[in-house]
Structures are given as structure tokens and as C-alpha cells.
Design an enzyme around this catalytic site. Sequence first.
Site, PDB file in Angstrom:
ATOM      1  N   ASP A  80      62.531  22.278   5.902  1.00 36.82           N
ATOM      2  CA  ASP A  80      62.870  23.934   6.722  1.00 36.82           C
ATOM      3  C   ASP A  80      61.299  24.092   7.265  1.00 36.82           C
ATOM      4  O   ASP A  80      60.130  24.287   6.920  1.00 36.82           O
ATOM      5  CB  ASP A  80      63.196  24.723   5.886  1.00 36.82           C
ATOM      6  CG  ASP A  80      63.622  26.205   6.321  1.00 36.82           C
ATOM      7  OD1 ASP A  80      63.986  26.114   7.660  1.00 36.82           O
ATOM      8  OD2 ASP A  80      63.243  27.162   5.424  1.00 36.82           O
ATOM      9  N   HIS A  81      61.337  24.637   8.720  1.00 35.47           N
ATOM     10  CA  HIS A  81      60.123  25.281   9.303  1.00 35.47           C
ATOM     11  C   HIS A  81      58.906  24.234   9.108  1.00 35.47           C
ATOM     12  O   HIS A  81      57.874  24.667   8.833  1.00 35.47           O
ATOM     13  CB  HIS A  81      59.545  26.611   8.644  1.00 35.47           C
ATOM     14  CG  HIS A  81      60.689  27.668   9.084  1.00 35.47           C
ATOM     15  ND1 HIS A  81      60.670  28.324  10.340  1.00 35.47           N
ATOM     16  CD2 HIS A  81      61.730  28.139   8.529  1.00 35.47           C
ATOM     17  CE1 HIS A  81      61.617  29.163  10.385  1.00 35.47           C
ATOM     18  NE2 HIS A  81      62.098  28.943   9.233  1.00 35.47           N
ATOM     19  N   ASP A 102      59.290  24.170  14.256  1.00 35.03           N
ATOM     20  CA  ASP A 102      59.218  25.284  14.557  1.00 35.03           C
ATOM     21  C   ASP A 102      58.062  25.674  15.398  1.00 35.03           C
ATOM     22  O   ASP A 102      57.081  25.747  14.943  1.00 35.03           O
ATOM     23  CB  ASP A 102      59.263  26.280  13.231  1.00 35.03           C
ATOM     24  CG  ASP A 102      59.153  27.854  13.637  1.00 35.03           C
ATOM     25  OD1 ASP A 102      59.285  28.057  14.717  1.00 35.03           O
ATOM     26  OD2 ASP A 102      59.122  28.607  12.781  1.00 35.03           O
ATOM     27  N   HIS A 178      63.843  36.815   8.027  1.00 34.41           N
ATOM     28  CA  HIS A 178      63.482  36.122   6.810  1.00 34.41           C
ATOM     29  C   HIS A 178      63.622  37.215   5.723  1.00 34.41           C
ATOM     30  O   HIS A 178      62.849  38.384   5.811  1.00 34.41           O
ATOM     31  CB  HIS A 178      62.687  35.366   6.808  1.00 34.41           C
ATOM     32  CG  HIS A 178      62.597  34.109   7.890  1.00 34.41           C
ATOM     33  ND1 HIS A 178      61.822  33.886   8.679  1.00 34.41           N
ATOM     34  CD2 HIS A 178      63.485  33.335   7.477  1.00 34.41           C
ATOM     35  CE1 HIS A 178      62.315  32.643   9.392  1.00 34.41           C
ATOM     36  NE2 HIS A 178      63.388  32.166   8.566  1.00 34.41           N
ATOM     37  N   GLY A 179      63.995  37.063   4.404  1.00 34.13           N
ATOM     38  CA  GLY A 179      63.548  37.824   3.413  1.00 34.13           C
ATOM     39  C   GLY A 179      64.791  38.996   3.233  1.00 34.13           C
ATOM     40  O   GLY A 179      66.107  38.811   3.579  1.00 34.13           O
ATOM     41  N   HIS A 208      68.940  31.404  10.915  1.00 29.38           N
ATOM     42  CA  HIS A 208      67.910  31.831   9.911  1.00 29.38           C
ATOM     43  C   HIS A 208      68.089  33.047   9.370  1.00 29.38           C
ATOM     44  O   HIS A 208      68.437  33.875  10.148  1.00 29.38           O
ATOM     45  CB  HIS A 208      66.524  31.382  10.414  1.00 29.38           C
ATOM     46  CG  HIS A 208      66.089  29.919  10.468  1.00 29.38           C
ATOM     47  ND1 HIS A 208      65.331  29.443   9.717  1.00 29.38           N
ATOM     48  CD2 HIS A 208      66.946  29.079  11.348  1.00 29.38           C
ATOM     49  CE1 HIS A 208      65.163  27.997   9.877  1.00 29.38           C
ATOM     50  NE2 HIS A 208      66.143  27.871  10.846  1.00 29.38           N
TER      51      HIS A 208
HETATM   52 ZN   LIG Z   1      64.022  29.967   8.659  1.00 27.16          ZN
END
Ligand SMILES: [Zn+2]
Length: 286
Positions: A80-81, A102, A178-179, A208
Site C-alpha cells: 500500500d502506498h 503513489d 484516510h483515517g 482509499h
Molecule cells: Zn490509501
Amino acid sequence: MLMNMKDLLRVANEHNFAVPAFNISDYAMLNGIFEAVEEKQAPVIIAIHPDELSHTKPEIIKAITEKAYKTEVPVCIHLDHGSSLAQIMLAIKSGFTSVMIDGSSLPLEENIALCQEIVKVAHSVDISVEGELGTIGSTDAEAEAGENEIIYTDPDVAKRFVKETGVDTLAVAIGTSHGIYPEGMEPELQLDLLKEIKTKVDIPLVLHGGSSNPDQEIGRSVELGINKINISSDIKAAYYNKMREVLKDGSLREPNTIQPPCIKAMKEVAFHKIELFNTDNKAKLY
Ligand SMILES: [Zn+2]
């Protein structure tokens, strides 16, 4: 069954469901996610961010690979990323079957050039590549990445980006962060924008920042063609909220006493996501 992302999401694209990408950096949580997807017969993506990989160490990929070979459920192991060639090479060397590069914070031409370089390397060993266009927001300091300001994905640029880079999947920015969203902040997905991107891009699309968005919007995004949804904060919050409760009993000490109720709480969230994404019972399509 171990697969790369391209093969995994081709079926999701054909049958209109989204595979959950659960972020993993803990062995007990890994086991819990495998139990959940086996119970639901759902394909799964085990996503690991470079910071998570630094925490678990790359050797964990051998264990995940072993588990993937043993289960009938399709499994993809995804970085991821990733942000550099070095991170991508470490992932390939460690046994990941898919990587994300990314370059979304770079100027467009640089993002394209970086993706082209990674695609060339990764495709030569049958590893699939996810690119990102536009920016995903970030709601808190614990979130894995993100910008203060969301730049929405432009459908025409997305078409050019996919054609020129050769990426297998594309992360789009349609309003997620995110979060966990703070109280009072209501995310609103631009579903019309998603529809337009889908008419111009035929590879699977990725969402995402899928934690704590309203179920109805997420469900609709799956109907409109999202094929992978990243879930990190929601499973971790369930796990640790339960753990805070369990640890109120100060006499407990053993991980095999403390962790099982936390895993159970995390699995409840995983079950809910699998149903919401229309992924339950889809393992049989592979
Ligand atoms: Zn992400």
C-alpha cells in the site's frame, strides 16, 4: 490461492463487487482476517503500507504466502502506498503479488513517468501495479497518508494516465480521506464523478480511505464500479477499542487470553464490510 491484483480484480469488475483491502501489521489480526474471509468465502487483499512493513519486517510475507497457498479463498498481497523504486523492489523481493506506486503528490508528468518505470519492472515478474490520480484527504495524525486538501480525479486525465502508464488498477479521489472522520465532518462522495471516470477508464477502480464513510455511499460506489476498497482504521479501531476494555482487568497478561475477544470484535467489522462490498461467497467465481 495466491493471485496478483489484476487477475483478482478482473473477476470483481465483471461481477460488480469490491474486494476489501485490509491493512495488516499484526499477526493476530492477520489470522483473524483469514478466518473472516474463509468463513464468508470472500476474496481478500492483504495490504501492507511501507511503515507497517517496517514494523512487521518483510519475513511476515512468507507466512502470508503460506496461508494463501493453503486456503481456497483468493488472496492478493499488496504493498500500500509505495513511494519509491527501492520500496517496490523490496516488496517484489519479499513476495508481494501487487504493488501501489503513489505519485499522486507529484506533478502529473512526473507521476506518469514514475508509474511507467514501476510498471516496466513489476510487470516483468507478473506483479500488478496500482497508480493514484488526485489526492485522498487525511483526517488525523494516525492516518497512513493524505493531503489537507482533496484534489478530485479528472476523468479525461485518468483516461490518459491509464493509457500512458499501463497500470492495472487506479486509485481515484472522489472525496474520501484516510483515517476516521472527526465528529461533525461529513464526507460526501462525488458519485457522479465516479460514474464519469468509469465511462472513460476500463481498468478496476480503487477507493482509499474507505473507513467511516456512510454505508449507503460505499454501497453505491460498489454498484457504480469500485472494485477495491481500502479498510485500515475501521478494523484497527474495533480491535483496540475492545482491547482497552479487556485490559481493564489488570490481572491479564497472556496474548492468547487478551487477543481473542479483540479479534472477534475486529471480525464483526470485517464481516460487515464484506457484505457491504458484495464480496461474500464470491470465492467460487475464481
Ligand atoms: Zn490509501
